[in-house]
Design an enzyme around this catalytic site. Structure first.
Site, PDB file in Angstrom:
ATOM      1  N   LYS A  53     -11.340 -70.658  34.437  1.00  0.00           N
ATOM      2  CA  LYS A  53     -11.370 -69.833  32.993  1.00  0.00           C
ATOM      3  C   LYS A  53     -12.115 -69.138  32.924  1.00  0.00           C
ATOM      4  O   LYS A  53     -11.395 -68.372  31.772  1.00  0.00           O
ATOM      5  CB  LYS A  53     -10.619 -71.905  33.028  1.00  0.00           C
ATOM      6  CG  LYS A  53      -9.424 -72.076  33.347  1.00  0.00           C
ATOM      7  CD  LYS A  53      -9.373 -73.374  33.149  1.00  0.00           C
ATOM      8  CE  LYS A  53      -8.656 -73.850  34.324  1.00  0.00           C
ATOM      9  NZ  LYS A  53      -7.736 -75.575  34.161  1.00  0.00           N
ATOM     10  N   GLN A  97     -10.930 -81.034  30.844  1.00  0.00           N
ATOM     11  CA  GLN A  97     -10.647 -81.291  31.938  1.00  0.00           C
ATOM     12  C   GLN A  97     -10.643 -81.785  32.894  1.00  0.00           C
ATOM     13  O   GLN A  97     -11.612 -83.261  32.283  1.00  0.00           O
ATOM     14  CB  GLN A  97     -11.424 -80.489  32.979  1.00  0.00           C
ATOM     15  CG  GLN A  97     -10.957 -79.795  33.859  1.00  0.00           C
ATOM     16  CD  GLN A  97     -10.933 -78.938  34.226  1.00  0.00           C
ATOM     17  OE1 GLN A  97     -10.094 -78.267  33.693  1.00  0.00           O
ATOM     18  NE2 GLN A  97      -9.538 -79.269  35.641  1.00  0.00           N
ATOM     19  N   ASP A 120      -4.074 -76.928  25.775  1.00  0.00           N
ATOM     20  CA  ASP A 120      -3.096 -77.468  27.203  1.00  0.00           C
ATOM     21  C   ASP A 120      -2.535 -77.633  26.642  1.00  0.00           C
ATOM     22  O   ASP A 120      -1.984 -77.907  28.511  1.00  0.00           O
ATOM     23  CB  ASP A 120      -4.545 -78.073  28.885  1.00  0.00           C
ATOM     24  CG  ASP A 120      -3.884 -77.754  29.296  1.00  0.00           C
ATOM     25  OD1 ASP A 120      -4.046 -76.748  30.257  1.00  0.00           O
ATOM     26  OD2 ASP A 120      -4.442 -78.810  30.396  1.00  0.00           O
TER      27      ASP A 120
END
Ligand code: NAP
Length: 284
Positions: A53, A97, A120
């Site tokens: 990413k 994450q 996200d």
């Protein structure tokens, strides 16, 4: 019959090229889109995802820092870092994450993250906005899937969609996004009975299970659109394997996403796209 490929790799490249242009415009105005990441230091897969990413973000001209969360990180330290990122106007997006180390309360961490930085789209606030049909950041993976659907002009309205999997980050938001597009949606899960029969009713079948090649060609309605979100490691095989048995499925489906090169790259592109949206929103 052989299905047409829904090429997430090519589409993600197009999105990344457009992000580069949008970032250049923002930079001229003194804004550098920044995505910061909290990641568990002892999780090699998470670290690998984050590296990828980060690489794509840098290629688009974005910046960001990674904060490694380890076994010695306390809940207070985690929440204080999130508060600091919430308050930093230079940070446009924050990715927490999954999974964080087990001793930490990930749910509390997500609750603490400001919705305007949740690029996200996985905090309860963002998910609530999705349920309520309010604007907000949408979860990156199902968002990436809708971008594939749009790009290939797949008709959704009135179609029968089956989503296998009901996770908060994938199955549930995917079902809601298809519902918003007026599909008639069924969510299947581990207790669903007669799953192959149910799948055979689907005009659009999304597999978000985490079981290598579970969905076979004879589960698929001829001509159906098959979206495979699965990424599974299989011993003795190189690379990742989807939830759909591609070889048999492609003989029956009308459209199909490959693994790799389908949903995966679109997830990253959608995350970065959300972050650039967040940076552009600061101009308003
Ligand atoms: P998850 O949280 O483990 O959820 C899996 C879902 O599948 C659950 O709802 C589970 O049902 C259901 N399930 C498990 N076994 C089943 C069975 N035999 N029949 C029917 N349903 C079954 O996984 P996830 O995070 O949603 O991820 C799913 C897959 O997508 C994984 O392969 C993951 O690696 C991949 N993924 C890909 C991306 C990407 O960027 N492409 C992003 C995220 C995840 P229950 O709820 O009843 O347990």
């Amino acid at each position: 019959m052989s299905a047409q490929i829904l090429d997430g790799k090519v589409l993600s490249q197009e999105i990344r090229a457009s992000l580069k242009e949008r970032v250049a415009v923002l930079r001229e105005k003194g804004i550098v889109p920044r995505l910061d990441v909290l990641v568990a230091i002892q999780d090699p897969s998470s670290l690998a995802y984050v590296r990828m990413k980060r690489k794509w973000a840098e290629a688009a001209g974005m910046e960001g820092e990674s904060f490694e969360v380890g076994e010695h990180t306390t809940q207070e330290e985690l929440l204080s870092k999130i508060a600091e990122l919430n308050a930093n106007p230079k940070v446009h997006g924050v990715l927490i994450q999954h999974p964080l180390p087990k001793h930490l309360d990930e749910h509390a961490a997500l609750m603490a993250l400001g919705a305007e930085k949740d690029v996200d789209g996985i905090t309860p606030q963002s998910l609530g906005r999705l349920v309520a049909d309010l604007p907000g950041f949408r979860c990156a993976t199902p968002l990436g899937i809708t971008k594939i659907i749009d790009r290939y002009e797949i008709p959704v309205e009135g179609k029968r969609a089956v989503v296998i999997g009901r996770s908060v980050i994938l199955g549930k938001p995917m079902a809601l996004m298809l519902l918003q597009r007026n599909a008639t949606v069924t969510i299947a899960h581990s207790r669903t009975q007669n799953l192959p029969d149910l799948c055979r009713e689907a005009d659009i079948l999304v597999a978000a299970v985490g079981r290598a090649e579970m969905v076979k060609g004879d589960w698929i309605k001829p001509g159906a659109v098959v979206i495979d979100a699965g990424y599974n490691k299989v011993e003795g095989r190189q690379g990742d394997v989807g939830d759909v048995d591609f070889e048999s499925a492609k003989e029956v489906a009308g459209w199909i996403t490959p693994v790799p090169g389908g949903v995966g790259p679109m997830t990253v592109a959608s995350l970065l796209n959300n972050c650039v949206d967040a940076a552009e929103a600061t101009l308003a």
